[in-house]
Write a protein that holds these residues in place. Structure first.
Motif, short mmCIF file in Angstrom:
data_model
loop_
_atom_site.label_atom_id
_atom_site.label_comp_id
_atom_site.label_asym_id
_atom_site.label_seq_id
_atom_site.Cartn_x
_atom_site.Cartn_y
_atom_site.Cartn_z
N CYS A 1 0.80 -1.23 0.00
CA CYS A 1 0.00 0.00 0.00
C CYS A 1 0.84 1.29 0.00
O CYS A 1 0.59 2.19 -0.82
N ARG B 1 0.62 3.90 -3.19
CA ARG B 1 0.07 5.25 -2.99
C ARG B 1 1.08 6.33 -3.35
O ARG B 1 0.72 7.37 -3.92
N CYS C 1 -2.96 -3.45 -3.02
CA CYS C 1 -3.37 -2.80 -1.77
C CYS C 1 -4.86 -3.08 -1.61
O CYS C 1 -5.70 -2.37 -2.18
N ASP D 1 -7.32 -0.37 -0.33
CA ASP D 1 -7.67 0.68 -1.29
C ASP D 1 -8.41 0.12 -2.50
O ASP D 1 -8.83 0.89 -3.38
#
Length: 347
Positions: A72, A76, A139, A142
């Motif tokens: 993640c 990101r 991830c 998300d």
């Protein structure tokens, strides 16, 4: 007798330089034959990034080192969306950039499809191999995962791609039969996978089936969309691909409602089935992949018997994917040998 030699059984006199020229020409011809055949005879089990990197690592694009799957924080911070390149019920796909490399970012479209999305991700992780697109990272919180980017898109683009000047030289039976071998090889892997016997459920028509595969720049097929791969458990009732009635000739007979038009379809009453539904569809997919190039009619002739066996109404009478794969590879080898012999005869 300076500069001459005796040649032939009957003592014919000829110049030594001429003999050397003949030998040199023969050597060059054999070298050309070797390189020509080497270019045609592609390895049906190519070395891939999956086998070059440790478990849960990847290597994409121009990178020469293996990297652990992105988590993640890295996704990101480092994966940048560029543009939308695909969209389905379960996910949207964006061309994205990661450290100078093009990647594909898949994003959950709607929370109602979370289970399908996570199933696809689970299968992608479990089935990493030479048959499946490379996973770059994921991830789950998300609702995203990242895979290797292949600019040619799905197998639906095959004819249009091979019509381009850049790829037209690849529009041959060698390339197209290799794609069919890749397709069957994936089914053989799927039917004896590390996570059990899996059925390719997103294959209710030819268009949908082809959309599940990516076409690579070196003209190979990679399975990409793994959102619907239910497991066949022996001794159980089998699997069902969705909860709605299937129709048409592309679906296997056992996937069709068996109780006639007078009885209303019921998902509960619909019998389950197994991986032999994938076998039924092999001839139809192969016909598309082979197209109408020179030599395709000969290949269809050699494959006629296995086509017939794949289309048997009784699922248990159909061959396994591994048996079909063996026949396809045998036909490929036979075609190569036949072409090699014709080439040698011209020398």
């Amino acid at each position: 007798m300076g500069g001459t030699a005796v040649c032939g059984t009957f003592g014919t006199r000829c110049g030594l330089p001429a003999v050397l020229l003949c030998l040199a020409a023969l050597l060059c011809a054999n070298l050309l034959l070797y390189f020509y055949l080497d270019a045609l005879y592609q390895d049906t089990n190519p070395l891939s990034a999956h086998t070059q990197c440790p478990l849960r690592h990847f290597k994409v694009g121009t990178r020469t080192t293996c990297t652990p799957w992105l988590q993640c924080p890295e996704i990101r911070a480092e994966v940048r969306r560029v543009k939308l390149i695909g969209q389905g019920a379960v996910k949207k796909v964006y061309l994205s950039e990661w450290r100078g490399q093009k990647v594909a970012l898949s994003v959950l479209s709607s929370e109602q499809y979370t289970d399908d999305f996570l199933h696809g991700l689970t299968m992608l992780r479990a089935l990493q191999s030479a048959h499946v697109v490379t996973l770059v990272g994921a991830c789950e919180e998300d609702g995203v995962f990242v895979t290797e980017y292949h600019p040619l898109g799905s197998a639906l683009t095959l004819d249009a791609t091979l019509a381009q000047d850049r790829y037209h030289w690849r529009n041959s039976w060698h390339t197209r039969l290799q794609l069919a071998i890749d397709y069957v090889a994936f089914l053989a892997y799927l039917h004896s996978s590390p996570v059990g016997i899996r059925v390719m459920c997103d294959s209710n028509d030819l268009h949908k089936t082809l959309s599940q595969f990516l076409l690579t720049s070196d003209m190979r097929l990679l399975a990409n969309d793994l959102d619907a791969l239910p497991e066949v458990e022996r001794g159980r009732q089998g699997v069902k691909c969705g909860h709605h009635e299937l129709t048409g000739d592309f679906a296997a007979p056992e996937q069709l409602w068996p109780y006639g038009e007078d009885v209303q379809f019921s998902d509960e009453a619909m019998p389950g089935y197994d991986e032999k539904t994938d076998i039924w569809k092999i001839p139809d997919v192969t016909r598309f992949l082979l197209g109408s190039v020179l030599g395709s009619d000969v290949i269809h002739f050699h494959l006629f018997q296995i086509y017939t066996e794949c289309k048997r109404n009784e699922p248990h009478m159909r061959p396994t994917a591994l048996e079909v794969l063996s026949v396809y590879r045998s036909v490929y080898d036979s075609m190569i040998e036949s072409q090699s012999q014709r080439f040698r005869d011209m020398l």
